[in-house]
Design an enzyme around this catalytic site. Sequence first.
Site, short mmCIF file in Angstrom:
data_model
loop_
_atom_site.label_atom_id
_atom_site.label_comp_id
_atom_site.label_asym_id
_atom_site.label_seq_id
_atom_site.Cartn_x
_atom_site.Cartn_y
_atom_site.Cartn_z
N PRO A 60 0.82 -1.22 0.00
CA PRO A 60 0.00 0.00 0.00
C PRO A 60 0.85 1.27 0.00
CG PRO A 60 -0.03 -1.06 2.17
CD PRO A 60 0.73 -1.97 1.26
N ASP A 61 0.30 2.36 -0.56
CA ASP A 61 1.03 3.63 -0.42
C ASP A 61 0.68 4.21 0.96
OD1 ASP A 61 -1.45 4.80 -0.66
OD2 ASP A 61 -1.07 5.78 -2.58
N PHE A 62 1.04 5.44 1.22
CA PHE A 62 0.82 5.99 2.56
C PHE A 62 -0.49 6.75 2.68
CE2 PHE A 62 5.29 5.24 2.14
CZ PHE A 62 5.63 4.67 3.35
N ARG A 63 -0.76 7.61 1.68
CA ARG A 63 -1.81 8.60 1.88
C ARG A 63 -3.08 8.40 1.06
NH1 ARG A 63 3.07 10.67 2.43
NH2 ARG A 63 3.54 11.60 4.46
N ASN A 79 10.98 5.23 -1.58
CA ASN A 79 10.49 3.91 -1.17
C ASN A 79 11.54 3.11 -0.40
OD1 ASN A 79 8.23 4.71 -2.46
ND2 ASN A 79 8.50 3.41 -4.25
N ASP A 104 11.13 -0.28 -0.09
CA ASP A 104 10.87 -1.69 -0.40
C ASP A 104 11.96 -2.37 -1.22
OD1 ASP A 104 10.39 -0.66 -3.01
OD2 ASP A 104 8.25 -0.49 -2.62
N HIS A 164 14.77 8.09 1.67
CA HIS A 164 14.24 7.78 3.00
C HIS A 164 14.80 6.46 3.52
CE1 HIS A 164 10.58 10.60 2.11
NE2 HIS A 164 11.71 11.25 2.27
P1 OAD Z 1 1.95 8.85 -0.74
O1 OAD Z 1 1.06 7.78 -0.25
O2 OAD Z 1 1.97 10.13 0.01
O3 OAD Z 1 1.58 9.19 -2.25
C1 OAD Z 1 1.41 8.19 -3.24
C2 OAD Z 1 0.96 8.85 -4.54
O4 OAD Z 1 0.92 7.86 -5.53
C3 OAD Z 1 -0.39 9.47 -4.45
O5 OAD Z 1 -0.40 10.70 -5.16
C4 OAD Z 1 -1.30 8.44 -5.14
O6 OAD Z 1 -2.43 9.01 -5.77
C5 OAD Z 1 -0.36 7.88 -6.17
N1 OAD Z 1 -0.65 6.50 -6.58
C6 OAD Z 1 -0.99 5.44 -5.80
N2 OAD Z 1 -1.07 4.32 -6.53
C7 OAD Z 1 -0.78 4.68 -7.82
C8 OAD Z 1 -0.70 3.96 -9.05
N3 OAD Z 1 -0.92 2.64 -9.12
N4 OAD Z 1 -0.38 4.66 -10.16
C9 OAD Z 1 -0.14 5.99 -10.10
N5 OAD Z 1 -0.19 6.71 -8.97
C10 OAD Z 1 -0.50 6.07 -7.84
O7 OAD Z 1 3.39 8.21 -0.86
P2 OAD Z 1 4.79 8.98 -0.98
O8 OAD Z 1 4.66 10.19 -1.81
O9 OAD Z 1 5.78 7.98 -1.41
O10 OAD Z 1 8.11 8.62 4.48
O11 OAD Z 1 5.05 9.38 0.53
C11 OAD Z 1 6.20 10.07 0.85
C12 OAD Z 1 6.70 9.68 2.22
O12 OAD Z 1 5.67 9.80 3.17
C13 OAD Z 1 7.13 8.23 2.33
O13 OAD Z 1 8.43 7.99 1.89
C14 OAD Z 1 7.02 7.97 3.80
C15 OAD Z 1 5.73 8.70 4.08
O14 OAD Z 1 5.60 9.17 5.37
C16 OAD Z 1 8.76 7.98 5.46
O15 OAD Z 1 8.49 6.85 5.79
C17 OAD Z 1 9.84 8.75 6.09
#
Ligand code: OAD
Length: 396
Positions: free
Chosen positions: A53-56, A127, A129, A146
């Site tokens: 999963p992503d974060f937000r 990332n 991972d 990170h």
């Molecule tokens: P986020 O979860 O903040 O953002 C992910 C982005 O990817 C969002 O804009 C989603 O809409 C988009 N997205 C998700 N799935 C997708 C897909 N299949 N195709 C295209 N876009 C997609 O994740 P990050 O930006 O990586 O930090 O978050 C940044 C940092 O916040 C992470 O490294 C982590 C977190 O807190 C630490 O752990 C220090």
Amino acid sequence: MGNEESTPIDESVPPQTLTSRTLEGLAEYIKSGKASRIVVMTGAGISTSAGIPDFRSPETGLYANLARLNLPYAEAVFDISFFKENPEPFYTLAHELYPGKYRPTITHSFIRLLHDKGLLLKLFTQNIDCLEREAGVPDDKIVEAHGSFARQSCIECKQPYPEDDIKRHIAAKEIPRCHHCKGLVKPEIVFFGEQLPQAFFENRTLPMHSDLCIVMGTSLTVQPFASLPGATLEGTPRVLINKERVGGLGNSADDVLLLGDCDDGVKRLAEACGWLEELEKLWAETARIVRDEVQLARHETAKSKDEALEDEIDKLTKEVDETLNLSKWHKEKVRSEIMPRSANGAEDAASYGLRSGSRSHEDEKGNLGHVFVSEASKETQPSSTKSVSDRKEDGE
Ligand code: OAD
């Protein structure tokens, strides 16, 4: 997130470098050989199709699904002060996220393809991972802004901690402790409240020397990473391949937006460049990597279970030995106390009433051996047998 999406791109601003701010214009620029120093900036969105999963993202993101970890607030799982007090939530998550179970996505393979073609200047990833590495992007091309699970060390004395040991602990859902000072061990992931790796600061001006910037799968909300696309020079084309518009991308004259799924986006771009077959072939190879890793992980888990079983058997053997030694001591004591008294008169034997039934047996056979041995096994054997077999039944 997502409020930029409604902001229209200012089409009246003509591109300076590209022929058009479209996929075709971008592909033409790449095919002409003008893009030979490409910087790629990525986030969790490029790994979601791998099952991480992503974060937000509102419903599926990690931060929306951490209630089970009883955190005071979602980001606490990556907060160094919180980790020092309570490392368990992080290690619960680490058990799920630990590299080896996931296959790189075609987007990771696309970055590898750029490298194979000699076009990749640097990949900046947020990332943890390690899927870029697994896809074959070499270490010296990656800036893990990170950190990642690739290395681990003690948060107190900073000594590196062996990879095999952390793998075993994470597989067994245990919290690893430093072999030197017993401090907490943490993968070298950058937590909130920690400094970014030196490599980030050493390379953060590279975008200025790039001729194309590709931003994929990130909300660009965490600084200083979020400022990287802004470090490119005016006139350097930038492309955002993301589900939503972020970070002000789209506002500059040579920005191209490919909004939607990033796997689809890179496939479309590869096709427009005439690379689709190559890309798919490269991605197909990653299926083998994950199969090998999963087998290795199973082997490691099985090994740690065998080791736990061996430890248990050692412990029980020691307990039985101790009990038998105690019995021996009792035996000696009884021999020295009862025997002379028995020889002197049966009345003293009554003080050993609990064992009187045995004593009569002893009297018949003339020794105490079987009495104390069977008593020892009565006390130790059922619990020992039970605990070992229970563990086996539990599959431990
Ligand atoms: P986020 O979860 O903040 O953002 C992910 C982005 O990817 C969002 O804009 C989603 O809409 C988009 N997205 C998700 N799935 C997708 C897909 N299949 N195709 C295209 N876009 C997609 O994740 P990050 O930006 O990586 O930090 O978050 C940044 C940092 O916040 C992470 O490294 C982590 C977190 O807190 C630490 O752990 C220090």
